[in-house]
Scaffold this motif. Structure first.
Motif, PDB file in Angstrom:
ATOM      1  N   ASN A  44       0.843  -1.187   0.000  1.00  0.00           N
ATOM      2  CA  ASN A  44       0.000   0.000   0.000  1.00  0.00           C
ATOM      3  C   ASN A  44       0.882   1.243   0.000  1.00  0.00           C
ATOM      4  OD1 ASN A  44      -2.683   1.406   0.488  1.00  0.00           O
ATOM      5  ND2 ASN A  44      -1.431   2.251   2.147  1.00  0.00           N
ATOM      6  N   GLU A 100      -8.804   3.302  -2.403  1.00  0.00           N
ATOM      7  CA  GLU A 100      -9.124   4.154  -1.247  1.00  0.00           C
ATOM      8  C   GLU A 100      -9.613   5.489  -1.776  1.00  0.00           C
ATOM      9  OE1 GLU A 100      -6.047   4.902   1.677  1.00  0.00           O
ATOM     10  OE2 GLU A 100      -5.470   2.788   1.708  1.00  0.00           O
ATOM     11  N   CYS A 128       4.393   6.600   0.615  1.00  0.00           N
ATOM     12  CA  CYS A 128       4.326   6.952   2.044  1.00  0.00           C
ATOM     13  C   CYS A 128       5.408   6.225   2.825  1.00  0.00           C
ATOM     14  CB  CYS A 128       2.953   6.606   2.625  1.00  0.00           C
ATOM     15  SG  CYS A 128       1.620   7.632   1.987  1.00  0.00           S
TER      16      CYS A 128
END
Ligand code: FCB
Length: 452
Positions: free
Chosen positions: A165, A363, A169
């Motif tokens: 994911n 998302e 990040c």
């Protein structure tokens, strides 16, 4: 057709292990970088942690029933690496950890819900960080071993897999500005973390796909975003090129075209290092069955007055002084500008790179300071609007024949929003953190009506 969507369109909601599970010492789970980080004073804005979170570890059966009641037929959750391999090392697969996700997947199937599992939503086993984390190549091989253990154990009940994911990040918040675990600030070396994450993706995909699980689909979830220059000036356009490079092209190009963007490596002075990794590219670029896109907002950037780079903690190594500009769009509680057309822009841009590739919105959602009314309702009209606008974009795209296959709301439940702790609520279901009571918000009811 349901409301303009084909009947095969996937409707789901998403969560992530550390954000919802709690039960951090149950059944042999080991510590992850998020346990360490959240327990370090000053790291989480409200001083909280994920020790209890929303007790999804114990309440998953009810939560999945609730998801199914909303009319959703897919659940995107993540698997906690430290539940499967508490010390991060192969040969240590913890049966109790696998068993938890088996029960979770079976609960999905019993409710007519398709499980979509993400193998890594940021909870690296702490012993692997102690050995260098994503800055070292070895972590990619440990990720492959973990992926194989999970896939061996669960591929009969889980057919939809995402490796990582949002590696942006992990690399740039985890090792760039230190806002996320492990909280390190290593400058341009954060690009090495990005490469090792992508290598882990490639190694894992290669290993689990050739295990022969026909009928399964494998992908990755990224967080690409449209990056706009604040003006037409060459300096602002260059600033946008740099940030688009770091945010989007550094991930999309190796995955979809088998090469790193030369300008980004130049901006960051990493050309030589990346040249030495070139042999990894075919693995990273192995075909995907789908790409997950997590979309929240676009970004507009401007060039600084002075030098573009001053090394220091940043999510933009090599372009630290490029500034994000407020364009006057309304924002959510995160301060993120709301622009549903940005979802179209980014999906269309990706489709140009890979015209045949099925895409999912894995998302999409918004944070607002919800309150429970005297009669026990949560009237989250702003979130409802956000949801409605972004669903409308999906509907237009699908009606144009665009290969968009599904939409997952972030999130099913209010939860531990990383460095923001519990101070930012993204759920379509409200959670009273004192009692763990779940209340479907007005946005959740809207989705339920929409899908009916
Ligand atoms: C995404 C993360 C997810 C959540 C949302 C708000 O970047 O994948 O876990 O925190 O943002």
């Amino acid at each position: 057709m349901t409301n303009g969507f084909p009947s095969g369109f996937t409707w789901g909601a998403a969560t992530a292990s550390y954000q919802v599970e709690g039960a951090v010492s149950a059944d042999g789970r080991g510590p992850s970088i998020w346990d360490t980080f959240a327990h370090t004073p000053g790291r989480i804005s409200d001083g909280t942690n994920g020790d209890v979170a929303v007790e999804h570890y114990h309440r998953f059966a009810d939560d999945i029933r609730l998801l199914a009641d909303l009319g959703l037929t897919a659940y995107r959750f993540s698997i906690a690496w430290p539940r499967i391999m508490p010390d991060g090392l192969a040969g240590s697969a913890n049966p109790a950890g696998l068993d938890f996700y088996r029960r979770l997947a079976e609960a999905c199937l019993a409710n007519g819900v398709t499980p979509y599992a993400t193998l890594y939503h940021w909870d690296l086993p702490q012993p692997l960080e102690d050995a260098g984390g994503w800055l070292v190549r070895d972590t990619a091989y440990r990720f492959r071993d973990y992926a194989v253990a999970v896939h061996d154990g669960l591929s009969d009940v889980i057919k939809h897999w995402m490796t990582l994911n949002e590696p942006w990040c992990s690399a740039f918040l985890g090792y760039g500005n230190g806002e996320h675990a492990p909280g390190r600030t290593v400058g341009v070396d954060a690009l090495k973390a990005a490469h090792h994450l992508l290598l882990g993706h490639g190694l894992a995909l290669d290993a689990i796909r050739t295990e022969g699980s026909g009928g399964s689909a494998y992908g990755i979830a990224l967080n690409p975003a449209p990056i706009h220059p604040a003006s037409d000036s060459p300096a602002d356009r260059d600033a946008a090129r740099r940030i688009d490079g770091l945010r989007n092209r550094l991930f999309l190009e190796p995955l979809l075209s088998g090469q790193y963007p030369a300008d980004v490596l130049e901006d960051t002075g990493t050309t030589e290092w990346f040249a030495a990794q070139e042999a990894d590219l075919p693995l990273i670029a192995a075909p995907l069955d789908f790409l997950g896109v997590n979309y929240y907002c676009p970004t507009t950037v401007a060039a600084p007055d002075g030098p573009i780079s001053t090394p220091g903690p940043s999510t933009q190594p090599g372009s630290e002084n490029v500034v994000a500009v407020d364009t006057g769009l309304p924002t959510t509680q995160m301060g993120w500008p709301i622009q549903a057309s940005g979802l179209r822009d980014i999906l269309v841009a990706i489709n140009k790179l890979a015209p045949e590739l099925p895409l999912y919105v894995t998302e999409n959602g918004s944070a607002y300071p919800d309150v429970v009314t005297a009669d026990g309702q949560v009237e989250d009209d702003e979130r409802l609007d956000y949801l409605r606008q972004h669903v409308a974009v999906c509907k237009d795209l699908v009606s144009e024949g665009f290969p968009l296959k599904g939409y997952f709301a972030w999130s099913l439940l209010d939860n531990f929003e990383w460095a923001w702790g519990y101070s930012r609520r993204f759920g379509i279901v409200y959670v009273d953190y004192a009692t763990q009571q779940r209340i479907v918000k007005k946005s959740g009811r809207w989705l339920q009506d929409f899908l009916r």
